[in-house]
Design a protein around this motif. Structure first.
Motif: not given
Length: 314
Positions: A200-208
């Motif tokens: 989930d943090v990998h996905r958020e990092l991609m968005r950021l």
């Protein structure tokens, strides 16, 4: 004032300077660390001996425990600290670190700083709660008692680690909420440094990364996440992670330069072919051809991704 630090290795300091001449034995160090984490609570001697040293296979009788306690008190209760003002007893004879002792503890400071920011909904956080979370995560230099392997130490280490990750996650989401994408990236990276399998943090990092104008890093983050999950857990990314990757990749080629042209388009001028000779050929300036080439590369990458996922499923 005595200062006790548990993040990383156990460290005891006196008024900000290293305590000269203090050399705690293994048993005294375990006793001090345990009592510090349970400050204000009292335990019988038998209970402490069982909790601290049974796992090590050590046979500790009352005399051995009393010797360890005496050595600990002698080491840390030195003038101007009076004997019995740091480690005391309750009415039943239980041993504990006194709640009003003249001692600071980094773990207590960490919990006090982060608790308000973790207790309130994200949308209701004020500047004081955000400042507390930021100050708290700065205190977390490393997992507590890194050289301790006892069960009680491992449990406390995991508990504080969860608090740290929750604080970093709250800061990451807050930064995204206020548009501080660079700050959100730093907090996401801090979480992954501690727990690299948080998809989930990998996905958020991609968005950021995308919001911060770093689309290539977003795509690279997906590849890193995919390889990590395959190596460590023998699984492939979740469908929502793959869907996010595809949306980001598609956006890289959907921005047709002609879309920004005025209503009356100027004719597309194609430069003459480069003269024959050694060396690479100059690419054409036709944006339609460039767009088609980009789409073809994306399609090839997507086919390779699907093939790898199918092979991995087999």
């Amino acid at each position: 004032m005595l200062h006790l630090f548990l993040f990383g290795s156990l460290s005891v300091q006196w008024s900000g300077a290293p305590c000269a001449g203090i050399a705690l034995s293994s048993r005294a160090a375990s006793l001090l660390a345990f009592l510090a984490l349970a400050r204000g609570r009292f335990f019988s001697r038998a209970e402490l001996a069982t909790l601290l040293w049974t796992d090590r296979g050590e046979a500790v009788n009352a005399g051995t425990f009393n010797t360890a306690l005496w050595r600990l008190r002698k080491a840390i209760e030195r003038p101007p600290i009076a004997a019995g003002t740091l480690i005391g007893s309750d009415r039943r004879g239980g041993i504990g670190l006194l709640p009003d002792a003249a001692l600071t503890l980094d773990v207590e400071q960490f919990q006090q700083l982060t608790a308000p920011g973790l207790a309130r909904p994200l949308e209701q956080l004020g500047e004081s709660e955000i400042s507390g979370l930021r100050a708290g995560v700065q205190l977390y230099k490393a997992d507590i008692l890194s050289d301790f392997t006892d069960d009680w130490a491992l449990r406390e280490r995991e508990k504080l680690r969860r608090i740290y990750l929750n604080a970093q996650g709250r800061l990451m989401k807050f930064c995204g909420l206020v548009g501080d994408h660079g700050g959100g990236i730093r907090h996401a990276q801090a979480i992954l440094d501690c727990d690299a399998l948080r998809e989930d943090v990998h996905r958020e990092l991609m968005r950021l990364y995308v919001l911060n104008g770093q689309r290539a890093l977003a795509l690279r983050q997906f590849e890193y996440c995919r390889g990590l999950l395959r190596r460590e857990l023998a699984i492939h990314p979740m469908p929502e992670t793959v869907a996010l990757y595809r949306r980001i990749a598609e956006s890289a080629i959907d921005a047709n330069p002609r879309d920004a042209a005025p209503a009356t388009e100027a004719p597309i001028i194609v430069p003459p072919p480069a003269p024959a000779g050694p060396g690479p050929q100059r690419p054409t300036g036709d944006p339609r051809l460039l767009l088609e080439t980009a789409r073809r590369h994306l399609a090839e990458a997507d086919v390779q991704l699907q093939m790898s996922l199918r092979l991995f499923d087999d």
